[in-house]
Write a protein that holds these residues in place. Structure first.
Motif, PDB file in Angstrom:
ATOM      1  N   PRO A 182      -3.282   5.727  -7.203  1.00 32.38           N
ATOM      2  CA  PRO A 182      -2.657   5.874  -5.882  1.00 32.38           C
ATOM      3  C   PRO A 182      -1.816   4.655  -5.492  1.00 32.38           C
ATOM      4  O   PRO A 182      -0.760   4.813  -4.883  1.00 32.38           O
ATOM      5  CB  PRO A 182      -3.844   6.056  -4.926  1.00 32.38           C
ATOM      6  CG  PRO A 182      -5.073   5.682  -5.697  1.00 32.38           C
ATOM      7  CD  PRO A 182      -4.756   5.886  -7.150  1.00 32.38           C
ATOM      8  N   GLU A 183      -2.237   3.451  -5.866  1.00 32.49           N
ATOM      9  CA  GLU A 183      -1.497   2.241  -5.456  1.00 32.49           C
ATOM     10  C   GLU A 183      -0.217   2.025  -6.257  1.00 32.49           C
ATOM     11  O   GLU A 183       0.691   1.343  -5.801  1.00 32.49           O
ATOM     12  CB  GLU A 183      -2.359   0.977  -5.638  1.00 32.49           C
ATOM     13  CG  GLU A 183      -3.619   0.921  -4.788  1.00 32.49           C
ATOM     14  CD  GLU A 183      -4.838   1.402  -5.570  1.00 32.49           C
ATOM     15  OE1 GLU A 183      -4.667   2.270  -6.477  1.00 32.49           O
ATOM     16  OE2 GLU A 183      -5.948   0.935  -5.284  1.00 32.49           O
ATOM     17  N   TYR A 184      -0.173   2.540  -7.496  1.00 36.26           N
ATOM     18  CA  TYR A 184       0.974   2.242  -8.360  1.00 36.26           C
ATOM     19  C   TYR A 184       2.088   3.264  -8.104  1.00 36.26           C
ATOM     20  O   TYR A 184       2.172   4.309  -8.737  1.00 36.26           O
ATOM     21  CB  TYR A 184       0.562   2.224  -9.839  1.00 36.26           C
ATOM     22  CG  TYR A 184       1.652   1.639 -10.723  1.00 36.26           C
ATOM     23  CD1 TYR A 184       1.871   0.260 -10.761  1.00 36.26           C
ATOM     24  CD2 TYR A 184       2.484   2.457 -11.477  1.00 36.26           C
ATOM     25  CE1 TYR A 184       2.885  -0.276 -11.537  1.00 36.26           C
ATOM     26  CE2 TYR A 184       3.500   1.930 -12.260  1.00 36.26           C
ATOM     27  CZ  TYR A 184       3.691   0.555 -12.282  1.00 36.26           C
ATOM     28  OH  TYR A 184       4.709   0.024 -13.038  1.00 36.26           O
ATOM     29  N   TYR A 185       2.955   2.922  -7.160  1.00 39.01           N
ATOM     30  CA  TYR A 185       4.012   3.864  -6.736  1.00 39.01           C
ATOM     31  C   TYR A 185       5.230   3.924  -7.670  1.00 39.01           C
ATOM     32  O   TYR A 185       5.963   4.920  -7.634  1.00 39.01           O
ATOM     33  CB  TYR A 185       4.487   3.498  -5.313  1.00 39.01           C
ATOM     34  CG  TYR A 185       5.050   2.090  -5.253  1.00 39.01           C
ATOM     35  CD1 TYR A 185       4.224   0.997  -5.016  1.00 39.01           C
ATOM     36  CD2 TYR A 185       6.395   1.854  -5.510  1.00 39.01           C
ATOM     37  CE1 TYR A 185       4.727  -0.301  -5.030  1.00 39.01           C
ATOM     38  CE2 TYR A 185       6.906   0.559  -5.530  1.00 39.01           C
ATOM     39  CZ  TYR A 185       6.067  -0.509  -5.289  1.00 39.01           C
ATOM     40  OH  TYR A 185       6.570  -1.772  -5.326  1.00 39.01           O
ATOM     41  N   ARG A 209       5.782   7.267 -10.083  1.00 38.31           N
ATOM     42  CA  ARG A 209       5.999   8.560  -9.424  1.00 38.31           C
ATOM     43  C   ARG A 209       7.233   8.514  -8.539  1.00 38.31           C
ATOM     44  O   ARG A 209       7.918   9.516  -8.367  1.00 38.31           O
ATOM     45  CB  ARG A 209       4.742   9.032  -8.685  1.00 38.31           C
ATOM     46  CG  ARG A 209       4.409   8.369  -7.388  1.00 38.31           C
ATOM     47  CD  ARG A 209       3.182   9.023  -6.746  1.00 38.31           C
ATOM     48  NE  ARG A 209       1.979   8.765  -7.540  1.00 38.31           N
ATOM     49  CZ  ARG A 209       1.200   7.685  -7.386  1.00 38.31           C
ATOM     50  NH1 ARG A 209       1.495   6.790  -6.464  1.00 38.31           N
ATOM     51  NH2 ARG A 209       0.148   7.495  -8.149  1.00 38.31           N
ATOM     52  N   THR A 210       7.548   7.333  -7.988  1.00 39.20           N
ATOM     53  CA  THR A 210       8.764   7.231  -7.171  1.00 39.20           C
ATOM     54  C   THR A 210       9.997   7.440  -8.046  1.00 39.20           C
ATOM     55  O   THR A 210      10.912   8.180  -7.682  1.00 39.20           O
ATOM     56  CB  THR A 210       8.826   5.839  -6.498  1.00 39.20           C
ATOM     57  OG1 THR A 210       7.609   5.635  -5.779  1.00 39.20           O
ATOM     58  CG2 THR A 210       9.998   5.747  -5.543  1.00 39.20           C
ATOM     59  N   VAL A 270       2.571  -3.478  -0.012  1.00 38.11           N
ATOM     60  CA  VAL A 270       2.742  -2.314  -0.878  1.00 38.11           C
ATOM     61  C   VAL A 270       2.827  -2.768  -2.339  1.00 38.11           C
ATOM     62  O   VAL A 270       2.221  -2.178  -3.232  1.00 38.11           O
ATOM     63  CB  VAL A 270       4.029  -1.532  -0.492  1.00 38.11           C
ATOM     64  CG1 VAL A 270       4.310  -0.408  -1.484  1.00 38.11           C
ATOM     65  CG2 VAL A 270       3.899  -0.980   0.929  1.00 38.11           C
ATOM     66  N   ALA A 274      -0.195  -2.505  -5.891  1.00 38.62           N
ATOM     67  CA  ALA A 274       0.265  -1.728  -7.052  1.00 38.62           C
ATOM     68  C   ALA A 274      -0.100  -2.445  -8.351  1.00 38.62           C
ATOM     69  O   ALA A 274      -0.219  -1.821  -9.406  1.00 38.62           O
ATOM     70  CB  ALA A 274       1.772  -1.497  -6.968  1.00 38.62           C
ATOM     71  N   ASP A 319      -5.132  -2.824  -8.332  1.00 36.03           N
ATOM     72  CA  ASP A 319      -5.700  -1.605  -7.778  1.00 36.03           C
ATOM     73  C   ASP A 319      -7.199  -1.718  -7.569  1.00 36.03           C
ATOM     74  O   ASP A 319      -7.879  -2.501  -8.242  1.00 36.03           O
ATOM     75  CB  ASP A 319      -5.390  -0.434  -8.715  1.00 36.03           C
ATOM     76  CG  ASP A 319      -6.002  -0.661 -10.090  1.00 36.03           C
ATOM     77  OD1 ASP A 319      -7.089  -0.115 -10.346  1.00 36.03           O
ATOM     78  OD2 ASP A 319      -5.417  -1.413 -10.890  1.00 36.03           O
ATOM     79  N   ASP A 359      12.213   5.958   0.572  1.00 36.48           N
ATOM     80  CA  ASP A 359      11.524   4.774   1.099  1.00 36.48           C
ATOM     81  C   ASP A 359      12.105   3.466   0.564  1.00 36.48           C
ATOM     82  O   ASP A 359      11.512   2.399   0.765  1.00 36.48           O
ATOM     83  CB  ASP A 359      10.028   4.837   0.745  1.00 36.48           C
ATOM     84  CG  ASP A 359       9.351   6.053   1.353  1.00 36.48           C
ATOM     85  OD1 ASP A 359       9.675   6.383   2.518  1.00 36.48           O
ATOM     86  OD2 ASP A 359       8.523   6.685   0.665  1.00 36.48           O
ATOM     87  N   ARG A 369      12.215   2.192  -2.414  1.00 36.60           N
ATOM     88  CA  ARG A 369      11.290   1.472  -3.309  1.00 36.60           C
ATOM     89  C   ARG A 369      11.809   1.339  -4.733  1.00 36.60           C
ATOM     90  O   ARG A 369      11.337   0.517  -5.507  1.00 36.60           O
ATOM     91  CB  ARG A 369       9.943   2.216  -3.355  1.00 36.60           C
ATOM     92  CG  ARG A 369       9.198   2.145  -2.039  1.00 36.60           C
ATOM     93  CD  ARG A 369       7.892   2.899  -2.126  1.00 36.60           C
ATOM     94  NE  ARG A 369       7.091   2.662  -0.931  1.00 36.60           N
ATOM     95  CZ  ARG A 369       5.816   3.010  -0.817  1.00 36.60           C
ATOM     96  NH1 ARG A 369       5.207   3.618  -1.817  1.00 36.60           N
ATOM     97  NH2 ARG A 369       5.148   2.748   0.287  1.00 36.60           N
TER      98      ARG A 369
END
Ligand code: AVJ
Length: 323
Positions: free
Chosen positions: A56-59, A62-63, A203, A207, A210, A313, A315
């Motif tokens: 979930p923390e490693y954006y 998926r971004t 944020v 990442a 975690d 966002d 990112r």
């Protein structure tokens, strides 16, 4: 492998072993000690990285994947390439998005995945040969910082360098890499570059740190690699994981912190290294960019920025540069 698949090998196991020895000797005798991130990725390290990408923390992953999914058709139209080269292709998972988009525009003839891992490359190519029977596959086992001049030249190329991996390079290394890449491209050929952007520290740092401790395991894995490959005797559990944001350098830094004083022997290098209690060894930098920083670097290295895509966002961004 399928009949129209080729594989060029520019990096043998012997080359990799010599590079590991030299990197480890240099890094462990430096002040402060460092180890380059490329040695994280043995089979276990690669599996841990895959696990990281789902945290979930490693954006970033998926971004970038979502951004690529909504931008691929524009990218394929803007590009019109005949050959897609992918540096550090790994499992080639984001590649399918690009291949499918190029399938809709109809210009692409050939896919050239490049990776340091011959086994990962063969696996990816075997799967792609079945999924894309009309695509020519020409794999290259090599190191993107060393073997750019040996990339196949057939067809007008778009070189994709995704995942934000360029962030592992220092500013000097990044400029050297971009200039070298520009130097091997013909005018009109392109680079599609994925870069992580600077966002709030609250944020970025989680990442790389975690709650489940997967990144900590990934970080410590480099010590398992040294124990196995160089017959070192690191007490792996005696090193703690640390991630921090270095605002001045605009990078996330990962370190391993010695939890007590230790003497480590690296038998294959005939090397003894002392760690003081609390001593920190740098294992990775992951540079994050300001949007104009990416364009500036590309332009200074001889590319013209054709188009940039950024997620909602802010990112992550994808930049298409033309040589
Ligand atoms: C594969 C280099 C893009 O820097 O984010 C993930 C590696 N390190 N978590 C990154 C990594 C810790 C990753 N890259």
């Amino acid at each position: 492998m399928s009949p129209h698949a080729l594989l060029d090998i520019h990096l043998t196991e012997g080359d990799a072993d010599r590079a590991l020895r030299s990197d480890v000797r240099t890094g462990l005798t430096a002040e402060p000690k460092t180890l380059p991130p490329k040695w994280f990725y043995d089979a276990r390290g690669s599996a841990l990285f895959e696990e990281i990408t789902a945290l979930p923390e490693y954006y970033p992953t998926r971004t970038e994947a979502a951004l690529l999914a909504r931008s691929v058709d524009e990218i394929a139209v803007a590009s019109g390439a005949e050959t897609l080269v992918e540096l550090g292709s790994g499992s080639s998972s984001k590649t399918r998005l690009l291949l499918d988009a190029f399938g809709r525009t109809g210009t692409l003839r050939r896919y050239v995945p490049q990776d340091v891992s011959e086994s990962a490359l063969r696996l990816a190519m075997d799967a792609l040969a079945v999924e894309y029977p009309d695509l020519e596959l020409h794999g290259v086992v090599g190191d993107f910082t060393m073997h750019l001049d040996r990339l196949p030249r057939e067809g007008r190329r778009m070189v994709a360098f995704l995942g934000g991996t360029i962030g592992n390079l220092t500013r000097d290394e990044r400029y050297a890499f971009l200039r070298q890449l520009r130097g091997v491209l013909e005018p009109g050929e392109q680079l599609l570059l994925g870069t992580g952007l600077v966002v709030d520290e609250s944020v970025m740092v989680p990442a790389y740190d975690d709650a489940a401790g997967v990144t900590a395991e990934f970080n410590r894995n480099v010590l398992h690699v040294l124990n196995r490959e160089l017959r070192a005797d690191f007490d792996v559990e005696a090193f703690a994981h640390r991630a921090l944001w270095d605002a001045e350098n605009s990078w996330i830094e990962m370190r391993l912190v010695a939890q007590r004083a230790m003497t480590v022997h690296v038998a294959e290098l005939d090397l003894t290294v002392e760690f003081a209690a609390g001593e920190e060894m740098r294992t990775e930098i992951s540079t994050k960019f300001r949007p104009d920083g990416v364009a500036e670097a590309l332009e200074e290295c001889g590319f013209r920025v054709a188009q940039t895509w950024t997620d909602p966002d802010d990112r992550f961004s994808l930049t298409l540069g033309t040589a």
